[in-house]
Motif scaffolding. Sequence first.
Motif, PDB file in Angstrom:
ATOM      1  N   TYR A  43      37.197  61.139   6.477  1.00  0.00           N
ATOM      2  CA  TYR A  43      36.224  60.191   6.133  1.00  0.00           C
ATOM      3  C   TYR A  43      35.146  60.375   5.501  1.00  0.00           C
ATOM      4  CZ  TYR A  43      38.349  56.913   9.868  1.00  0.00           C
ATOM      5  OH  TYR A  43      39.222  56.041  10.441  1.00  0.00           O
ATOM      6  N   GLY A  44      34.468  59.430   4.905  1.00  0.00           N
ATOM      7  CA  GLY A  44      33.472  59.785   3.883  1.00  0.00           C
ATOM      8  C   GLY A  44      32.661  58.260   3.917  1.00  0.00           C
ATOM      9  N   ILE A  45      31.215  58.462   4.025  1.00  0.00           N
ATOM     10  CA  ILE A  45      30.407  57.180   3.733  1.00  0.00           C
ATOM     11  C   ILE A  45      30.473  56.498   2.550  1.00  0.00           C
ATOM     12  CG2 ILE A  45      28.367  58.308   3.425  1.00  0.00           C
ATOM     13  CD1 ILE A  45      28.542  55.472   5.721  1.00  0.00           C
ATOM     14  N   LEU A  69      28.732  48.773   3.970  1.00  0.00           N
ATOM     15  CA  LEU A  69      28.650  49.835   4.248  1.00  0.00           C
ATOM     16  C   LEU A  69      29.771  50.407   5.349  1.00  0.00           C
ATOM     17  CD1 LEU A  69      26.893  52.633   4.232  1.00  0.00           C
ATOM     18  CD2 LEU A  69      25.788  51.727   6.062  1.00  0.00           C
ATOM     19  N   SER A  70      30.686  51.253   5.115  1.00  0.00           N
ATOM     20  CA  SER A  70      31.882  51.809   6.000  1.00  0.00           C
ATOM     21  C   SER A  70      31.854  53.221   6.035  1.00  0.00           C
ATOM     22  CB  SER A  70      32.937  50.935   5.188  1.00  0.00           C
ATOM     23  OG  SER A  70      32.654  49.723   5.138  1.00  0.00           O
ATOM     24  N   LEU A  71      32.591  53.304   6.989  1.00  0.00           N
ATOM     25  CA  LEU A  71      33.347  54.823   6.938  1.00  0.00           C
ATOM     26  C   LEU A  71      34.602  54.826   6.407  1.00  0.00           C
ATOM     27  CD1 LEU A  71      31.833  56.099  10.191  1.00  0.00           C
ATOM     28  CD2 LEU A  71      31.422  56.985   8.089  1.00  0.00           C
ATOM     29  N   SER A  72      34.938  55.199   5.088  1.00  0.00           N
ATOM     30  CA  SER A  72      36.256  54.842   4.494  1.00  0.00           C
ATOM     31  C   SER A  72      37.163  56.120   4.630  1.00  0.00           C
ATOM     32  CB  SER A  72      35.870  54.478   3.195  1.00  0.00           C
ATOM     33  OG  SER A  72      35.193  53.462   3.122  1.00  0.00           O
ATOM     34  N   LEU A  73      38.320  55.920   4.711  1.00  0.00           N
ATOM     35  CA  LEU A  73      39.512  56.772   4.467  1.00  0.00           C
ATOM     36  C   LEU A  73      39.754  57.445   2.896  1.00  0.00           C
ATOM     37  CD1 LEU A  73      42.089  55.384   6.885  1.00  0.00           C
ATOM     38  CD2 LEU A  73      40.780  57.587   7.221  1.00  0.00           C
ATOM     39  N   TYR A  74      39.604  58.715   3.065  1.00  0.00           N
ATOM     40  CA  TYR A  74      39.754  59.227   1.758  1.00  0.00           C
ATOM     41  C   TYR A  74      41.329  59.528   1.219  1.00  0.00           C
ATOM     42  CZ  TYR A  74      34.836  59.129   0.399  1.00  0.00           C
ATOM     43  OH  TYR A  74      33.575  58.489   0.060  1.00  0.00           O
ATOM     44  N   ALA A  75      42.004  59.856   2.076  1.00  0.00           N
ATOM     45  CA  ALA A  75      43.391  60.292   2.146  1.00  0.00           C
ATOM     46  C   ALA A  75      44.546  59.561   2.931  1.00  0.00           C
ATOM     47  CB  ALA A  75      43.399  61.828   2.467  1.00  0.00           C
ATOM     48  N   GLU A  76      45.696  59.968   2.313  1.00  0.00           N
ATOM     49  CA  GLU A  76      46.667  59.437   3.298  1.00  0.00           C
ATOM     50  C   GLU A  76      47.202  60.330   4.227  1.00  0.00           C
ATOM     51  OE1 GLU A  76      48.555  56.667   2.941  1.00  0.00           O
ATOM     52  OE2 GLU A  76      47.379  55.981   1.255  1.00  0.00           O
ATOM     53  N   ILE A  77      47.143  59.816   5.439  1.00  0.00           N
ATOM     54  CA  ILE A  77      47.612  60.828   6.575  1.00  0.00           C
ATOM     55  C   ILE A  77      48.871  60.453   7.345  1.00  0.00           C
ATOM     56  CG2 ILE A  77      46.482  61.372   8.664  1.00  0.00           C
ATOM     57  CD1 ILE A  77      44.087  59.902   8.027  1.00  0.00           C
ATOM     58  N   GLU A  78      49.426  61.644   7.231  1.00  0.00           N
ATOM     59  CA  GLU A  78      50.959  61.445   8.034  1.00  0.00           C
ATOM     60  C   GLU A  78      50.794  61.643   9.473  1.00  0.00           C
ATOM     61  OE1 GLU A  78      53.581  64.273   6.442  1.00  0.00           O
ATOM     62  OE2 GLU A  78      53.257  63.577   4.443  1.00  0.00           O
ATOM     63  N   TYR A  79      51.011  60.335  10.247  1.00  0.00           N
ATOM     64  CA  TYR A  79      50.833  60.393  11.838  1.00  0.00           C
ATOM     65  C   TYR A  79      52.232  60.581  12.539  1.00  0.00           C
ATOM     66  CZ  TYR A  79      46.698  57.637  10.291  1.00  0.00           C
ATOM     67  OH  TYR A  79      45.439  57.519   9.707  1.00  0.00           O
ATOM     68  N   LEU A  80      52.020  61.055  13.600  1.00  0.00           N
ATOM     69  CA  LEU A  80      53.399  61.408  14.678  1.00  0.00           C
ATOM     70  C   LEU A  80      53.477  59.790  15.005  1.00  0.00           C
ATOM     71  CD1 LEU A  80      51.996  64.574  16.446  1.00  0.00           C
ATOM     72  CD2 LEU A  80      53.619  64.264  14.708  1.00  0.00           C
ATOM     73  N   GLU A 118      39.573  52.236   8.582  1.00  0.00           N
ATOM     74  CA  GLU A 118      38.106  52.109   7.978  1.00  0.00           C
ATOM     75  C   GLU A 118      37.509  51.256   9.126  1.00  0.00           C
ATOM     76  OE1 GLU A 118      36.174  49.649   4.483  1.00  0.00           O
ATOM     77  OE2 GLU A 118      37.979  50.944   3.777  1.00  0.00           O
ATOM     78  N   ILE A 119      36.159  52.130   9.241  1.00  0.00           N
ATOM     79  CA  ILE A 119      34.938  51.523  10.045  1.00  0.00           C
ATOM     80  C   ILE A 119      34.090  50.721   9.296  1.00  0.00           C
ATOM     81  CG2 ILE A 119      33.817  51.997  12.066  1.00  0.00           C
ATOM     82  CD1 ILE A 119      35.467  54.453  12.401  1.00  0.00           C
ATOM     83  N   GLU A 120      34.157  49.602   9.420  1.00  0.00           N
ATOM     84  CA  GLU A 120      32.893  48.957   8.830  1.00  0.00           C
ATOM     85  C   GLU A 120      31.578  48.931   9.653  1.00  0.00           C
ATOM     86  OE1 GLU A 120      31.403  44.371   7.602  1.00  0.00           O
ATOM     87  OE2 GLU A 120      33.319  45.026   7.333  1.00  0.00           O
TER      88      GLU A 120
END
Length: 340
Positions: free
Chosen positions: A179-181, A194-205, A213-215
């Motif tokens: 995450y990054g702001i 204003l959000s905390l945004s995802l910067y990368a693709e994540i492989e989930y179980l 993303e968190i606004e």
Amino acid sequence: MKKLSNKQKITIIYIFIIVACVGLLLGIFTGISRKNREIKENDINNEIEENWEFPKPIEMDVAINNGWFVIDTKNTKIYNKDILDRFIENTNKNAKNRVADKITIAAYNMSDEPTIYNLEYKIFEETYINEKQEKVNKTGYILKIDPSRVFSYEVQMDYDEQIEAHKIKVIDDIPGMFYGITLTDNLELNASILSLSLYAEIEYLSDTKPYEEIEIARFSMDSEIINSTKESINNKVTTIDIETTGLSSVTPMEKHTLNQEEIYEIFNIIDNLQFSKETCDGIPDYFIKYNSEDKEGFIYYGIEIYANRYHITAGEKGEAILTSEQGEKISKILSKYFNL
């Protein structure tokens, strides 16, 4: 069919009477129990109502003077955006050197009711190996959302919904490696978000809850930006350290980097001091060191504690004695980093 004897008839009558009495007694006891439960529940509800305290209101000018980033939705204004810009610069994913920092955001709605967001970027002692095979510290954001002062949306809510809507929420699973702001403009909505945004693709179980993303807050792109009108030192500072003098072997030199709210607090005090050439000629207990954009090198202020009062020294400017309120603010910051 064989006729019952008188003795058998009497026995059956007794049985009916006993069953009827038992049923009556059970009904009475059940009624008493229900009544007692209702009384107890009423007592609990009354106790909750008697002990309930509404959160203290936070006036907008107080939030502004506290160095918070303030959104005034009704008047289409934002305050202290320079504080927000600095937080983004310090903690976003693309920063050259992400540093620990925190910020408070007060978003006032059309009814002047604020939702308070406390956002902190932390660097933890725990480490991991990154994609460059480097050992680095784990980092993360912690977001606390306090909507307890917002009441204007309650009209269509029942009691349980109101309680839920006023709960303070804390989100602490926001890893800095993902995450990054960000502050982005949405032209369609005419809003800066204003959000905390995802910067990368994540492989989930398969059984793992995915990150999203968190606004945090949004404001109109047409908002008037109002920063401090005073040309203060704070507007020219990017980092600030506070350190001990290190003149004693018992107390070696110790240095800490302040976050943006603490920088604002320190220089809001210094900007309003009246320096005098008359000094107590003491040795500073602490130094404030900062890099200034309009001067080369570092600038130093000294902090002295003399006769239970805080003094700020500034080289040729001389010395200023802090008020009790200013001293408490300085003491609070020092206590966070040093054993006073």
